[in-house]
Structure formats: C-alpha cells, structure tokens
Scaffold this motif. Structure first.
Motif, short mmCIF file in Angstrom:
data_model
loop_
_atom_site.label_atom_id
_atom_site.label_comp_id
_atom_site.label_asym_id
_atom_site.label_seq_id
_atom_site.Cartn_x
_atom_site.Cartn_y
_atom_site.Cartn_z
N PHE A 25 0.34 -5.23 -1.20
CA PHE A 25 0.20 -5.25 0.26
C PHE A 25 0.36 -3.85 0.84
O PHE A 25 -0.42 -3.44 1.71
N VAL A 26 1.35 -3.09 0.37
CA VAL A 26 1.54 -1.74 0.92
C VAL A 26 0.55 -0.73 0.34
O VAL A 26 0.20 0.24 1.00
N LEU A 27 0.09 -0.96 -0.88
CA LEU A 27 -0.93 -0.05 -1.45
C LEU A 27 -2.21 -0.17 -0.62
O LEU A 27 -2.87 0.82 -0.32
N ASN A 28 -2.55 -1.40 -0.26
CA ASN A 28 -3.61 -1.70 0.70
C ASN A 28 -4.93 -0.96 0.46
O ASN A 28 -5.45 -0.30 1.38
N PRO A 29 -5.50 -1.06 -0.74
CA PRO A 29 -6.78 -0.39 -0.98
C PRO A 29 -7.91 -1.08 -0.21
O PRO A 29 -7.98 -2.30 -0.22
N PRO A 30 -8.75 -0.32 0.48
CA PRO A 30 -9.83 -0.96 1.23
C PRO A 30 -10.91 -1.52 0.30
O PRO A 30 -11.01 -1.11 -0.86
N PRO A 31 -11.73 -2.46 0.81
CA PRO A 31 -12.84 -2.98 0.02
C PRO A 31 -13.68 -1.82 -0.53
O PRO A 31 -13.88 -0.82 0.16
N GLY A 32 -14.12 -1.97 -1.77
CA GLY A 32 -14.96 -0.94 -2.38
C GLY A 32 -14.17 0.13 -3.13
O GLY A 32 -14.76 0.95 -3.84
N SER A 33 -12.84 0.15 -3.02
CA SER A 33 -12.08 1.22 -3.68
C SER A 33 -12.05 1.05 -5.19
O SER A 33 -12.29 -0.03 -5.71
N HIS A 34 -11.69 2.15 -5.84
CA HIS A 34 -11.42 2.15 -7.27
C HIS A 34 -9.91 2.25 -7.45
O HIS A 34 -9.28 3.14 -6.90
N VAL A 35 -9.36 1.28 -8.20
CA VAL A 35 -7.91 1.14 -8.30
C VAL A 35 -7.52 1.00 -9.77
O VAL A 35 -8.25 0.38 -10.54
N ALA B 218 1.67 3.02 -5.35
CA ALA B 218 2.78 2.12 -5.04
C ALA B 218 3.55 1.86 -6.33
O ALA B 218 2.98 1.43 -7.33
N TYR B 219 4.85 2.16 -6.31
CA TYR B 219 5.74 1.98 -7.47
C TYR B 219 6.70 0.84 -7.16
O TYR B 219 7.30 0.82 -6.08
N SER B 220 6.82 -0.12 -8.08
CA SER B 220 7.78 -1.20 -7.81
C SER B 220 8.50 -1.64 -9.07
O SER B 220 8.00 -1.45 -10.20
N THR B 221 9.68 -2.23 -8.87
CA THR B 221 10.40 -2.87 -9.97
C THR B 221 11.05 -4.15 -9.43
O THR B 221 11.25 -4.28 -8.23
N CYS B 222 11.37 -5.05 -10.36
CA CYS B 222 12.18 -6.20 -9.95
C CYS B 222 13.61 -5.98 -10.45
O CYS B 222 14.26 -6.88 -10.96
N ALA C 299 8.31 1.73 -3.62
CA ALA C 299 8.14 3.08 -3.06
C ALA C 299 6.65 3.34 -2.93
O ALA C 299 5.87 3.03 -3.83
N LEU C 300 6.27 3.93 -1.81
CA LEU C 300 4.86 4.25 -1.58
C LEU C 300 4.73 5.77 -1.48
O LEU C 300 5.32 6.39 -0.59
N PHE C 301 3.98 6.35 -2.43
CA PHE C 301 3.77 7.80 -2.46
C PHE C 301 2.38 8.14 -1.93
O PHE C 301 1.42 7.44 -2.25
N GLU C 302 2.30 9.22 -1.17
CA GLU C 302 0.99 9.69 -0.71
C GLU C 302 0.82 11.17 -0.95
O GLU C 302 1.77 11.95 -0.84
N LYS C 303 -0.42 11.53 -1.28
CA LYS C 303 -0.72 12.93 -1.55
C LYS C 303 -0.87 13.68 -0.23
O LYS C 303 -1.68 13.29 0.62
N ILE C 304 -0.08 14.71 -0.09
CA ILE C 304 -0.06 15.46 1.17
C ILE C 304 -1.44 16.10 1.42
O ILE C 304 -2.01 16.74 0.53
N GLY C 305 -1.97 15.89 2.60
CA GLY C 305 -3.28 16.43 2.95
C GLY C 305 -4.44 15.51 2.58
O GLY C 305 -5.58 15.75 2.95
N HIS C 306 -4.15 14.44 1.81
CA HIS C 306 -5.20 13.50 1.40
C HIS C 306 -4.81 12.06 1.71
O HIS C 306 -5.28 11.13 1.06
N GLU C 307 -3.91 11.88 2.67
CA GLU C 307 -3.39 10.54 2.94
C GLU C 307 -4.49 9.63 3.47
O GLU C 307 -5.21 10.00 4.38
N PRO C 308 -4.58 8.41 2.90
CA PRO C 308 -5.49 7.44 3.50
C PRO C 308 -4.93 7.03 4.87
O PRO C 308 -3.73 7.21 5.12
N THR C 309 -5.76 6.50 5.72
CA THR C 309 -5.28 6.17 7.07
C THR C 309 -4.86 4.71 7.20
O THR C 309 -4.20 4.36 8.17
N ASN C 310 -5.25 3.86 6.24
CA ASN C 310 -4.92 2.44 6.32
C ASN C 310 -3.48 2.20 5.88
O ASN C 310 -3.14 2.48 4.74
N VAL C 311 -2.64 1.75 6.76
CA VAL C 311 -1.22 1.59 6.43
C VAL C 311 -0.75 0.18 6.75
O VAL C 311 -1.10 -0.38 7.78
#
Ligand code: SAM
Length: 317
Positions: free
Chosen positions: A94-104, A235-239, A304-316
């Motif tokens: 849910f927080v990674l939130n890749p838009p339709p068409g993305s490569h994941v 997006a990094y997660s653990t249980c 944890a949600l990491f984003e690359k500085i200067g390349h952040e996607p806008t969908n949050v």
C-alpha cells in the motif's frame, strides 16, 4: 485463533481482490449470508455471536469480520475474490504504491500475499518480478497468485542477492518491495502466514545471535536493492518487533546512503511510529510505521519507505 497475547482481539481481515470483484460486491455476498454491514465505531467486540462486516479505516478494499471467522475453505477465498491477509501485512504494498504500468521487483515474495496486493494496486498492468529462494514456497505463490488472476507477476526462483542489477529486463524497475526473512516475533495469528518458524534459541545469547545474523541478511538485501539503476522507492518491512531487525537496519542504511536516500513518511494517519533510540532522529523515526500486537488489533509489524532524493515519485499513500 483471533485472540492476542494481551487485550485487543484481532479481527479476521479480508482483502478484496479488485482484479476479480469489488468491495461492494463482497459486502453484498456477505450480507446475503447474514453479516451486517457496520461502521467500525459500531462494532460490539463483546458480542461473540454477532456476524458483522466493516471497512478498514486505513487500507482501501480491506474488510474486518469477527475474530475467529473461519473462511479458509470459503468459495470467496478459493475463487480468489478475497485474500486472508492481516491488516499490517497490507501496509507494505500500500505504501510502495506503484502506479499501473510500473516495473516492480518483489525481492522475497513467497507466498505472495504482498505480490498479489501490488498487482491489484497496479490495476494488473505493468510487470512484477517476484523472487524467492525457496521452491516450495514459490510454488505456493504461483498457485495463490494464479487464483487471484494477477497475471502481471513473473515468478522467479533465485537469490535476490545474486540478481543481476545490470540485466536489461530490470532497467525500468523503479519500485522494490523488500519483505525479507525475519524472526517472525510479531506474529500472533500464525494461521494466516507462512513465516519462517518461531524464534529459535532458548537463551538470550542464542536469540541475540539469531537476530544479528537476520539483521546482517536484511541489511544485505537492502544494500542490493539500492543498487538497481533506476529504483526510486523501496518499501522495507518485517513481521518482527525487534529494533535490531527494524530501526537499526534503517539507521545502518541511512548512515551509508543518507546522501542519496531518505525516509518518506509512510501511512501518515497511522499513530504508532518507529522508535528513535537507535541512531535515528525523532523526525526519521516518525516516518516509520510500527504495529503493536497488544494494542493495534494486528500482528506486530514494521514498515520503512525509502525514496531516492531528487527522483521521488509523487504518488504517496
Ligand atoms: N512477502 C511475502 C508475503 O507477503 O507473502 C512473505 C515473505 S517471507 C517474510 C520471506 C521470504 O524470503 C521467504 O519466502 C524466503 O524463502 C525468502 N528468502 C529468503 N532469503 C532470500 C533470498 N536471498 N532471495 C530471495 N528470497 C529469499
């Protein structure tokens, strides 16, 4: 099933698979079976016989049913229209939130609950490379994701640490979901999950050793994910409920890569945040999501949600 170590009961969470149906249609089916559609505030947790269904407050297309509701052989499950998945485990995709068409890339994907969630969020358009080291678990993932008709998933047997970052097929990968093996110490309701087994080791010393080697692996997979040439969000997660596998891993990564990567506040409306005692500022800890099985009506979890500085996607989210 359904009761926690402490006070708050865990409802039966049901994620609606919007590739095959809608939340409205599932609620209508459940209503026909005698479940009353109620708002969260109207749930009477003390009435053990009540049949109700409610929408979750944080995750789209996630429903709550009474604790202990057994749907494992239900036709909605066996035809892939609903997926039995704990609320907290829905946070990662849910927080990674890749838009339709993305490569994941889903780096540690089996049994694939987060993978099929990704596919649904992407409107089943784009590509998800779903890796796992364990063939048996990978086969379970194939069965479950085929049942969900999540056709954009490409299962791959292999070690994520050996995945070639320069392979042309991963050139346009901008999103990576990283849900590596962990101690599983947050899991209360094991029936929903294929985790890696209970915490091993009888002594504190054994436990510390096990957590150290898990953390070492978790840092390695994070490091590898950061190397993909066009990745912008991870997006990094653990249980796990242990700081060593959670905030400490994040702090180690930021200590080395803090110039290129930063934390993005994940799920801002969620109240329980990371702990700041471990080389993270309060502001950084506030970006992190934690779930406490004793209080949050979910299993123990960390995101944890990491984003690359200067390349952040806008969908949050
Ligand atoms: N994301 C899954 C889901 O939501 O259904 C659960 C993943 S489970 C916590 C971790 C998975 O990582 C296990 O299936 C394990 O086999 C896999 N794994 C462990 N080491 C790996 C590696 N080096 N490369 C790829 N997968 C790995």
């Amino acid at each position: 099933e359904g009761s926690t170590k402490d006070q708050v009961p865990i409802p039966r969470y049901v994620r609606v698979n919007t590739i095959l149906t809608t939340t409205e249609a599932v609620v209508a089916t459940l209503s026909k079976r005698g479940y009353t559609h109620v708002s969260l505030s109207d749930i009477d947790w003390n009435d053990k016989k009540a049949r109700w269904v409610s929408r979750d407050a944080h995750i789209d297309d996630l429903l709550l049913l009474p604790p202990g509701t057994d749907l494992h052989n239900d036709s909605l499950v066996t035809c892939g229209k609903i997926i039995l998945q704990d609320k907290a485990s829905c946070f990662t995709a849910f927080v990674l939130n890749p838009p339709p068409g993305s490569h994941v890339i889903d780096a540690c994907a089996a049994p694939g609950n987060k993978t099929s969630h990704l596919a649904m969020l992407m409107g089943n358009s784009g590509t998800i490379w779903a890796l796992d080291l364990d063939v048996r678990r990978l086969n379970t993932m194939k069965t479950l994701t085929q049942r969900a008709k999540a056709s954009i998933i490409q299962p791959m047997h292999g070690n994520f640490l050996e995945l070639d970052i320069h392979s042309p097929q991963f050139e346009n990968v901008e999103y990576i979901l990283l849900d590596p093996s962990c101690s599983g110490s947050g899991i209360v309701n094991r029936l929903d999950h294929l985790v890696d087994g209970p915490e091993a080791g009888t002594s504190e010393h054994d436990k510390f050793d096990r957590l150290s080697s898990l953390a070492e692996f978790q840092i390695q997979v994070m490091e590898h994910a950061l190397k993909f040439p066009n990745v912008r969000r991870i997006a990094y997660s653990t249980c796990s409920v242990h700081t060593q596998e959670n905030e400490d891993v994040v702090a180690t990564i930021l200590a080395t890569h803090g110039k290129e990567w930063r934390l993005k506040k994940a799920l801002p409306s969620w109240p329980r945040r990371g702990v700041s005692s471990s080389g993270l500022s309060q502001e950084q800890a506030a970006c992190l999501v934690r779930c406490d099985p004793a209080h949050d009506a979910t299993n123990g979890f960390f995101v944890a949600l990491f984003e690359k500085i200067g390349h952040e996607p806008t969908n949050v989210k």
